[in-house]
Design a protein around this motif. Structure first.
Motif, short mmCIF file in Angstrom:
data_model
loop_
_atom_site.label_atom_id
_atom_site.label_comp_id
_atom_site.label_asym_id
_atom_site.label_seq_id
_atom_site.Cartn_x
_atom_site.Cartn_y
_atom_site.Cartn_z
N SER A 1 -19.64 -7.01 4.67
CA SER A 1 -19.44 -5.77 5.24
C SER A 1 -20.13 -4.68 4.38
CB SER A 1 -18.02 -5.12 5.46
OG SER A 1 -17.42 -5.96 6.60
N ILE A 2 -19.88 -4.92 2.83
CA ILE A 2 -20.74 -4.00 2.10
C ILE A 2 -22.30 -4.23 2.04
CG2 ILE A 2 -20.87 -3.46 -0.42
CD1 ILE A 2 -17.81 -3.72 -0.58
N VAL A 3 -22.53 -5.43 2.08
CA VAL A 3 -23.98 -5.84 1.95
C VAL A 3 -24.74 -5.20 3.38
CG1 VAL A 3 -25.66 -7.67 2.32
CG2 VAL A 3 -23.78 -7.65 0.57
N ILE A 4 -24.16 -5.49 4.68
CA ILE A 4 -24.42 -4.70 5.58
C ILE A 4 -24.92 -3.35 5.48
CG2 ILE A 4 -24.38 -4.46 8.09
CD1 ILE A 4 -22.82 -7.05 8.19
N GLY A 5 -23.69 -2.63 5.02
CA GLY A 5 -24.08 -1.13 4.77
C GLY A 5 -25.14 -0.80 4.04
N MET A 6 -25.36 -1.63 2.72
CA MET A 6 -26.19 -1.32 2.07
C MET A 6 -27.81 -1.46 2.55
SD MET A 6 -24.76 -3.55 -1.27
CE MET A 6 -26.33 -3.43 -2.40
N THR A 7 -27.73 -2.16 3.66
CA THR A 7 -29.28 -2.34 4.36
C THR A 7 -29.53 -1.25 5.33
OG1 THR A 7 -28.35 -3.68 6.30
CG2 THR A 7 -28.78 -4.99 4.35
N GLN A 8 -28.51 -0.47 5.61
CA GLN A 8 -28.67 0.55 6.74
C GLN A 8 -29.89 1.58 6.40
OE1 GLN A 8 -27.33 0.24 9.97
NE2 GLN A 8 -26.93 -1.74 8.83
N GLY A 9 -29.98 1.98 5.35
CA GLY A 9 -31.15 3.10 4.82
C GLY A 9 -32.51 2.31 5.06
N ASP A 10 -32.56 0.89 4.75
CA ASP A 10 -33.91 0.28 4.85
C ASP A 10 -34.27 -0.27 6.34
OD1 ASP A 10 -34.59 0.88 2.27
OD2 ASP A 10 -33.42 -1.00 1.51
N ILE A 11 -33.08 -0.91 6.88
CA ILE A 11 -33.50 -1.59 8.08
C ILE A 11 -32.92 -1.46 9.19
CG2 ILE A 11 -34.77 -3.49 6.86
CD1 ILE A 11 -32.33 -5.31 7.17
N GLY A 12 -31.44 -0.69 9.02
CA GLY A 12 -30.78 -0.66 10.37
C GLY A 12 -30.45 0.72 10.73
N GLY A 13 -31.06 1.48 10.16
CA GLY A 13 -30.51 2.98 10.44
C GLY A 13 -31.08 3.51 11.71
N ARG B 1 -41.72 -6.65 10.00
CA ARG B 1 -42.67 -7.85 9.96
C ARG B 1 -41.95 -8.92 9.73
NH1 ARG B 1 -44.94 -4.74 12.74
NH2 ARG B 1 -46.43 -3.18 12.33
N PRO B 2 -42.37 -10.12 10.53
CA PRO B 2 -41.50 -11.53 10.24
C PRO B 2 -41.64 -11.85 8.56
CG PRO B 2 -42.69 -11.61 11.98
CD PRO B 2 -43.14 -10.08 11.58
N GLY B 3 -40.77 -12.08 7.78
CA GLY B 3 -41.07 -12.64 6.49
C GLY B 3 -40.73 -11.39 5.31
N GLU B 4 -40.71 -10.33 6.04
CA GLU B 4 -40.75 -9.17 5.29
C GLU B 4 -39.45 -9.09 4.31
OE1 GLU B 4 -41.88 -4.40 5.61
OE2 GLU B 4 -41.18 -5.34 7.30
N ALA B 5 -39.34 -8.92 3.13
CA ALA B 5 -38.25 -8.74 2.12
C ALA B 5 -38.08 -7.41 1.66
CB ALA B 5 -38.58 -9.92 0.80
N PHE B 6 -36.88 -6.93 1.61
CA PHE B 6 -36.25 -5.68 1.09
C PHE B 6 -35.25 -5.99 -0.07
CE2 PHE B 6 -37.10 -5.14 5.66
CZ PHE B 6 -38.09 -4.09 5.76
N ARG B 7 -35.65 -4.93 -0.99
CA ARG B 7 -34.38 -4.86 -2.11
C ARG B 7 -33.65 -3.50 -1.96
NH1 ARG B 7 -34.79 -8.48 -6.32
NH2 ARG B 7 -36.41 -10.02 -6.38
N HIS B 8 -32.47 -3.70 -1.51
CA HIS B 8 -31.84 -2.25 -1.43
C HIS B 8 -31.32 -1.69 -2.61
CE1 HIS B 8 -32.33 -3.56 2.71
NE2 HIS B 8 -31.38 -4.64 2.34
N TRP B 9 -31.20 -0.55 -2.71
CA TRP B 9 -30.85 0.08 -4.05
C TRP B 9 -30.10 1.39 -3.53
CZ3 TRP B 9 -30.88 5.34 -5.66
CH2 TRP B 9 -30.88 5.19 -7.06
N PRO B 10 -28.84 1.83 -4.23
CA PRO B 10 -28.51 0.90 -5.58
C PRO B 10 -27.63 -0.18 -5.20
CG PRO B 10 -27.25 3.04 -5.06
CD PRO B 10 -28.20 2.87 -3.70
N GLY B 11 -27.10 -0.89 -6.27
CA GLY B 11 -26.22 -1.90 -6.03
C GLY B 11 -24.94 -1.41 -5.74
N ARG B 12 -23.90 -2.01 -5.47
CA ARG B 12 -22.63 -1.41 -5.15
C ARG B 12 -21.56 -2.28 -5.66
NH1 ARG B 12 -17.97 -0.30 -3.41
NH2 ARG B 12 -17.33 1.07 -1.68
N THR B 13 -20.81 -1.55 -6.80
CA THR B 13 -19.71 -2.35 -7.47
C THR B 13 -18.54 -2.20 -6.45
OG1 THR B 13 -20.45 -1.69 -9.50
CG2 THR B 13 -18.11 -2.42 -9.60
N ILE B 14 -17.95 -3.45 -6.38
CA ILE B 14 -16.70 -3.66 -5.46
C ILE B 14 -15.39 -3.49 -6.33
CG2 ILE B 14 -15.31 -5.25 -4.01
CD1 ILE B 14 -17.82 -6.72 -3.31
#
Length: 103
Positions: A66-78, A11-24
């Motif tokens: 690249s890491i942030v894009i990877g973090m999004t996959q489970g919520d929006i890109g998978g 949905r337009p404007g929808e926000a996601f908080r991806h979990w877990p964080g990732r330590t570089i």
């Protein structure tokens, strides 16, 4: 558990908080810098970096995104067939080895 969403489920404007964080860690940054041929010494050479404004090596911007894009996959890109674009991506501050990203 589903992995990602179909386009019609977003949905337009929808926000996601991806979990877990990732330590570089240093390995992540050095590997991606070398793979992408980003040989700037601020990313690879501590002796050089200690004489810059931050006083230590910076994580390369492409490593961060690249890491942030990877973090999004489970919520929006998978379930996506392709990624058409990214927009409004900003690096608002330096990232260092040991920092944890949240998206």
């Amino acid at each position: 558990m589903s992995y990602g969403r179909y386009f019609g489920e977003l949905r337009p404007g929808e926000a996601f908080r991806h979990w877990p964080g990732r330590t570089i860690n240093e390995y992540d940054d050095t590997l991606l810098s070398l793979l992408s041929m980003n040989q700037h010494p601020v990313h690879l050479d501590q002796h050089y970096a200690q004489n810059t404004q931050h006083g230590r090596r910076l994580v390369a911007g492409p490593t961060v995104i690249s890491i942030v894009i990877g973090m999004t996959q489970g919520d929006i890109g998978g379930r996506a067939i392709e990624t058409l674009s990214y927009s409004d991506i900003r690096h608002t501050g330096p990232v260092f080895h040991g920092d944890t990203l949240h998206a």
